[in-house]
Design a protein around this motif. Structure first.
Motif, PDB file in Angstrom:
ATOM      1  N   ASN A   1      16.725  -2.785   4.230  1.00 57.91           N
ATOM      2  CA  ASN A   1      16.667  -1.778   5.294  1.00 57.91           C
ATOM      3  C   ASN A   1      16.195  -0.436   4.753  1.00 57.91           C
ATOM      4  O   ASN A   1      15.416   0.262   5.411  1.00 57.91           O
ATOM      5  N   ILE A   2      16.670  -0.052   3.578  1.00 55.51           N
ATOM      6  CA  ILE A   2      16.244   1.212   2.958  1.00 55.51           C
ATOM      7  C   ILE A   2      14.751   1.187   2.699  1.00 55.51           C
ATOM      8  O   ILE A   2      14.027   2.126   3.038  1.00 55.51           O
ATOM      9  N   VAL A   3      14.262   0.118   2.109  1.00 57.21           N
ATOM     10  CA  VAL A   3      12.834   0.009   1.792  1.00 57.21           C
ATOM     11  C   VAL A   3      12.011  -0.005   3.077  1.00 57.21           C
ATOM     12  O   VAL A   3      11.003   0.713   3.193  1.00 57.21           O
ATOM     13  N   ASN A   4      12.432  -0.775   4.058  1.00 58.05           N
ATOM     14  CA  ASN A   4      11.691  -0.847   5.320  1.00 58.05           C
ATOM     15  C   ASN A   4      11.677   0.494   6.051  1.00 58.05           C
ATOM     16  O   ASN A   4      10.665   0.879   6.634  1.00 58.05           O
ATOM     17  N   THR A   5      12.795   1.215   6.015  1.00 52.88           N
ATOM     18  CA  THR A   5      12.859   2.536   6.641  1.00 52.88           C
ATOM     19  C   THR A   5      11.876   3.484   5.978  1.00 52.88           C
ATOM     20  O   THR A   5      11.139   4.214   6.654  1.00 52.88           O
ATOM     21  N   ALA A   6      11.851   3.491   4.658  1.00 58.12           N
ATOM     22  CA  ALA A   6      10.923   4.369   3.935  1.00 58.12           C
ATOM     23  C   ALA A   6       9.478   3.998   4.240  1.00 58.12           C
ATOM     24  O   ALA A   6       8.635   4.878   4.441  1.00 58.12           O
ATOM     25  N   ARG A   7       9.185   2.705   4.289  1.00 58.83           N
ATOM     26  CA  ARG A   7       7.820   2.260   4.573  1.00 58.83           C
ATOM     27  C   ARG A   7       7.390   2.637   5.986  1.00 58.83           C
ATOM     28  O   ARG A   7       6.215   2.896   6.223  1.00 58.83           O
ATOM     29  N   LYS A   8       8.322   2.681   6.928  1.00 56.32           N
ATOM     30  CA  LYS A   8       7.987   3.076   8.301  1.00 56.32           C
ATOM     31  C   LYS A   8       7.761   4.583   8.403  1.00 56.32           C
ATOM     32  O   LYS A   8       6.944   5.039   9.189  1.00 56.32           O
ATOM     33  N   LYS A   9       8.491   5.349   7.599  1.00 56.92           N
ATOM     34  CA  LYS A   9       8.386   6.810   7.658  1.00 56.92           C
ATOM     35  C   LYS A   9       7.141   7.337   6.955  1.00 56.92           C
ATOM     36  O   LYS A   9       6.653   8.406   7.290  1.00 56.92           O
ATOM     37  N   ALA A  10       6.671   6.615   5.939  1.00 58.69           N
ATOM     38  CA  ALA A  10       5.523   7.086   5.166  1.00 58.69           C
ATOM     39  C   ALA A  10       4.602   5.914   4.860  1.00 58.69           C
ATOM     40  O   ALA A  10       5.055   4.782   4.758  1.00 58.69           O
ATOM     41  N   LYS A  11       3.344   6.209   4.689  1.00 54.35           N
ATOM     42  CA  LYS A  11       2.368   5.150   4.454  1.00 54.35           C
ATOM     43  C   LYS A  11       1.731   5.217   3.060  1.00 54.35           C
ATOM     44  O   LYS A  11       0.936   4.368   2.710  1.00 54.35           O
ATOM     45  N   THR A  12       2.046   6.228   2.275  1.00 55.75           N
ATOM     46  CA  THR A  12       1.481   6.317   0.925  1.00 55.75           C
ATOM     47  C   THR A  12       2.580   6.169  -0.108  1.00 55.75           C
ATOM     48  O   THR A  12       3.689   6.688   0.055  1.00 55.75           O
ATOM     49  N   SER A  13       2.267   5.478  -1.191  1.00 63.56           N
ATOM     50  CA  SER A  13       3.272   5.194  -2.211  1.00 63.56           C
ATOM     51  C   SER A  13       3.808   6.456  -2.863  1.00 63.56           C
ATOM     52  O   SER A  13       4.959   6.490  -3.288  1.00 63.56           O
ATOM     53  N   LEU A  14       3.003   7.516  -2.931  1.00 68.00           N
ATOM     54  CA  LEU A  14       3.468   8.767  -3.540  1.00 68.00           C
ATOM     55  C   LEU A  14       4.624   9.372  -2.765  1.00 68.00           C
ATOM     56  O   LEU A  14       5.459  10.068  -3.330  1.00 68.00           O
ATOM     57  N   VAL A  15       4.687   9.100  -1.471  1.00 64.00           N
ATOM     58  CA  VAL A  15       5.762   9.614  -0.626  1.00 64.00           C
ATOM     59  C   VAL A  15       6.908   8.608  -0.535  1.00 64.00           C
ATOM     60  O   VAL A  15       8.081   8.981  -0.509  1.00 64.00           O
TER      61      VAL A  15
ATOM     62  N   ALA B   1      12.822   1.662  -5.895  1.00 63.50           N
ATOM     63  CA  ALA B   1      11.888   2.666  -5.379  1.00 63.50           C
ATOM     64  C   ALA B   1      10.442   2.294  -5.702  1.00 63.50           C
ATOM     65  O   ALA B   1       9.558   2.425  -4.844  1.00 63.50           O
ATOM     66  N   ARG B   2      10.179   1.812  -6.922  1.00 63.58           N
ATOM     67  CA  ARG B   2       8.816   1.410  -7.295  1.00 63.58           C
ATOM     68  C   ARG B   2       8.336   0.226  -6.459  1.00 63.58           C
ATOM     69  O   ARG B   2       7.203   0.217  -5.979  1.00 63.58           O
ATOM     70  N   ILE B   3       9.199  -0.772  -6.296  1.00 63.92           N
ATOM     71  CA  ILE B   3       8.820  -1.933  -5.488  1.00 63.92           C
ATOM     72  C   ILE B   3       8.608  -1.509  -4.039  1.00 63.92           C
ATOM     73  O   ILE B   3       7.663  -1.944  -3.385  1.00 63.92           O
ATOM     74  N   GLY B   4       9.480  -0.650  -3.540  1.00 66.25           N
ATOM     75  CA  GLY B   4       9.344  -0.166  -2.169  1.00 66.25           C
ATOM     76  C   GLY B   4       8.043   0.579  -1.945  1.00 66.25           C
ATOM     77  O   GLY B   4       7.450   0.498  -0.877  1.00 66.25           O
ATOM     78  N   ALA B   5       7.583   1.296  -2.964  1.00 63.45           N
ATOM     79  CA  ALA B   5       6.341   2.058  -2.850  1.00 63.45           C
ATOM     80  C   ALA B   5       5.113   1.155  -2.878  1.00 63.45           C
ATOM     81  O   ALA B   5       4.043   1.556  -2.446  1.00 63.45           O
ATOM     82  N   SER B   6       5.266  -0.056  -3.400  1.00 60.42           N
ATOM     83  CA  SER B   6       4.169  -1.033  -3.397  1.00 60.42           C
ATOM     84  C   SER B   6       4.193  -1.755  -2.054  1.00 60.42           C
ATOM     85  O   SER B   6       4.945  -2.708  -1.864  1.00 60.42           O
ATOM     86  N   LEU B   7       3.395  -1.287  -1.142  1.00 61.18           N
ATOM     87  CA  LEU B   7       3.466  -1.750   0.241  1.00 61.18           C
ATOM     88  C   LEU B   7       3.315  -3.260   0.397  1.00 61.18           C
ATOM     89  O   LEU B   7       3.901  -3.841   1.288  1.00 61.18           O
ATOM     90  N   GLY B   8       2.559  -3.893  -0.460  1.00 58.37           N
ATOM     91  CA  GLY B   8       2.345  -5.325  -0.319  1.00 58.37           C
ATOM     92  C   GLY B   8       3.347  -6.173  -1.073  1.00 58.37           C
ATOM     93  O   GLY B   8       3.276  -7.392  -1.044  1.00 58.37           O
ATOM     94  N   LYS B   9       4.292  -5.547  -1.731  1.00 62.80           N
ATOM     95  CA  LYS B   9       5.232  -6.280  -2.570  1.00 62.80           C
ATOM     96  C   LYS B   9       6.580  -6.446  -1.856  1.00 62.80           C
ATOM     97  O   LYS B   9       7.129  -5.492  -1.321  1.00 62.80           O
ATOM     98  N   ALA B  10       7.087  -7.665  -1.859  1.00 62.22           N
ATOM     99  CA  ALA B  10       8.394  -7.932  -1.250  1.00 62.22           C
ATOM    100  C   ALA B  10       9.498  -7.624  -2.259  1.00 62.22           C
ATOM    101  O   ALA B  10       9.305  -7.755  -3.464  1.00 62.22           O
ATOM    102  N   ILE B  11      10.638  -7.220  -1.752  1.00 62.43           N
ATOM    103  CA  ILE B  11      11.786  -6.947  -2.616  1.00 62.43           C
ATOM    104  C   ILE B  11      12.872  -7.970  -2.331  1.00 62.43           C
ATOM    105  O   ILE B  11      13.113  -8.332  -1.174  1.00 62.43           O
ATOM    106  N   GLN B  12      13.489  -8.448  -3.374  1.00 59.86           N
ATOM    107  CA  GLN B  12      14.621  -9.360  -3.246  1.00 59.86           C
ATOM    108  C   GLN B  12      15.875  -8.501  -3.199  1.00 59.86           C
ATOM    109  O   GLN B  12      16.226  -7.877  -4.202  1.00 59.86           O
TER     110      GLN B  12
END
Length: 85
Positions: free
Chosen positions: A31-45, A13-24
């Motif tokens: 897919n979970i991280v990408n879905t969340a990033r598409k739905k929201a643009k701020t790390s708090l969300v 969740a922390r890595i996913g909230a860092s928009l510029g950080k890739a997750i291994q």
């Protein structure tokens, strides 16, 4: 073992909230991280949204988060069916 799984989910969740950080991770994790990033643009969300999507994935598949250290540094996250204890 439960503490490690909770920490892995929190780390995803922390890595996913860092928009510029890739997750291994495996396809489900990315897919979970990408879905969340598409739905929201701020790390708090994004961070709580990733946690919700992880919980939904676990509920729907019966899988849990696992992780593996790569050469002692990077961490690879993946989902796997629960093992019988």
């Amino acid at each position: 073992m439960r503490i490690c799984i909770d920490e892995a989910e929190a780390t995803i969740a922390r890595i996913g909230a860092s928009l510029g950080k890739a997750i291994q991770g495996d396809l489900s994790v990315t897919n979970i991280v990408n879905t969340a990033r598409k739905k929201a643009k701020t790390s708090l969300v994004i961070e709580p949204l990733v946690r919700d999507l992880i919980d939904e994935h676990k509920k729907n598949t019966g899988e849990t988060v696992r992780f593996h250290r790569i050469e002692g540094k990077a961490v690879f996250f993946y989902f796997q069916k629960k093992e019988a204890y």
